[in-house]
Enzyme design. Sequence first.
Site: not given
Length: 820
Positions: A669, A665, A557-558, A365, A563
Amino acid sequence: MFEPAAALSSSRLDRGEFKSAILAKLIYQVGKDPKTATRHDWFVALALAVRDRLVDGWMATTRRTYEADKKRVYYLSLEFLIGRLLADSLRNLGLHEVATAALSELGVDAEQVFKVEPDAALGNGGLGRLAACLLDSMATLGIAAYGYGIRYEHGLFKQGFDDGWQVERPEDWLAFGNPWEFERAEAIYPVRFYGHVREERDASGRRVHRWEGGQRVLAVAYDTPVVGWGGTHINTLRLWSAQSGNLIDLEAFNRGDYMRAVQDQVLSQSISRVLYPNDATEAGQELRLKQEYFFTSASLQDILRRHLSYHPSLASLPDKVAIQLNDTHPAIAVPELMRLLIDEHGLGWDEAWAITRGTIHYTNHTLMPEALERWPVPLVERLLPRHLQLVYEINAHVLSELRARPDNPDPHLAEVSIIDEGYGRSVRMGHLAFLGARRVNGVSALHGELMKETVFRPLHRYFPDRITAITNGVTPRRWLLDCNPELARLISEALGETRWLTALERLEGLVPLAADAAFRERFAAIKRANKARIAAFVARRHDLVLPPEALLDLQIKRIHEYKRQLLNILEAVAAYAEMLDRPDMDYRPRVKIFAGKAAPSYLRAKLIIKLVNDVAAVINQAPVVKGRLKILFLPNYNVSLAEILIPGADLSEQISTAGMEASGTGNMKLALNGALTIGTLDGANIEMRERVGPENIFIFGLTAAQVAARRQNGPAPAEAIAASPRLQRALALIESGHFSPDDPGRFRPLLDDLARFDHFMVTADFDAYASAQRRVAEAYGEPALWWRKAVLNTARMGWFSSDRTVRDYAREIWQVPLGG
């Protein structure tokens, strides 16, 4: 409308029967009078009534699996973000309308009962959300499967804010019990730590090893049924709880040494206490490795026990069992399976290695080398002495084979070795998982290719057929039907059927309707209603009024530097600066919502959270802004919060540094629910662009190859800053203490990183990101254009179903049949 055609016969109850079942549970198991029962009492009663209707199908599924001697899939994951189970199980069983009507006749609001259920605190981020989607799809597709993980008592942590700083509080999801689980007192396995290894010869002269002494912990199983759509196939999520083999040291207790009396019990139970203990200390590292070995060993013992209960030998294990390692957390499964086969079941080394290599598969991952776990050799030697021996043996076996190959130019093979011989010596868990697996997969097409070029380049050279890619997916049952029922109803009406719930590619039938003004308006009305729901939630919880006409811009998100939540908030600061300089500028109203947790020891991520909160505190109250920009960081992001936010989002922020996001993901969504994506060519964004069309997604920034080249040549952030007046202005505002007057230097570490290193290319991508945001605003200003794009995003997301993902795993990796 949404009752599955294949619902269990036992679920076809009328509301009277179901009302009686709920009342019986309330009175005789919860022990409450209906007149005084609380919402939680009703939740437990309803959950137990639903659980009763699962058990027959659960047992029938198990019987069919044994009778057909089906190959089983075992999914080992340290995280399972399954969210709330009640409403999801009711819908999958076709009982949602019956349950709602039954509760209504009892004078109870079903929606309020559903909200009582806590989120199962079994994960943190995308790793756990993916695992939950795959479990749902494996059950829906009729694959015989078990999920294996840890029954964390407190999960990661409950996130709160203290003056804008993240604070971590204990997660208490099990405080009132869990009505879904079954404790399996008969499924208990010993797991050993520390001790020593004694070598001896058996009667035939064969060398054998005995791992003795140390600490012995018991793994106790708790089973939760996982219901597939229609309820005809029900799999199991088995979670392990750590307990001590010694209840209490009575002698110590009687002499008054009460702490010592329960010391062994406390040390054992700490293993399943908290998800991801802070590993910034040696004690935290040791506990993390204990957790990983604990659940992996218990799961493998359980798998072998189950296999031998129906098959005469372990030689057939690869034909009847597929073990999938979700990331490197369960990578210790490679030497542990070898240990069990050799030491406990008497197999020879070569046969054990062949079985191991034929049974285990590994999902990677991450492309960040630092995120591929490495454990110091002294720690592994102290905690798992037999496993370190086996790691050395596996390493020697692999390196010997490679050195003998005529195409091998490197006699040392240092980059291939499981043992990193650098300073401190460590065990490379990614290498261990790779070498012990039959197949290794990335989670998007780009990720699979980049694995070959980056983290596993040396291994790929020698094993070119091992790496593949299976793009992640999401379950449409939870992430459209459950969380956005009005949109699901519109889709079913437009398509004239509900088969899309298990064949998501049928959403393509909506494509022509993107040109239909009446359909677009109905689609937009549902989005507006979902945004109003978010606004009501925010007003109730955070006393902030959100403008209803504003574009709702989400980054959920985290929190991690790659990110790039920092890029997002910097662009917001730049927009605010323009309002300060030009108060009458035309700026389309926008609400930016952030959500996500930072790891307790990740200080940079926590400083980014503080920056977002400080910027929000100023902008939300600034008269010059005139409500055109609102910023909010919602605490304690979890599945239930995602189910509120995702249906109402207009814009999905997927802006990671290219080449660093494996897949994602959340991007799927949000697009499935009609949000447009602003993002880099990273992870699954690339495949999403191909599916929805480049004109229906806002792509910007450097590519993965450009990022790699820029890093190699030096990122030169000073040049990027000098070339961007808007970025300079934003950085100057932060540096001046405009958002932190009490501590003007608070964000100096972030600013210094950007100016000197900028490893994550925030400055390099800033202008391209700002330009993409202007394109977003322009498109949102043309409703017909925007809603056409939104409809097409939903219509073309069929390929990103987790059902398709599981079919790919079943065909390419697990080699298991679908159905029944």
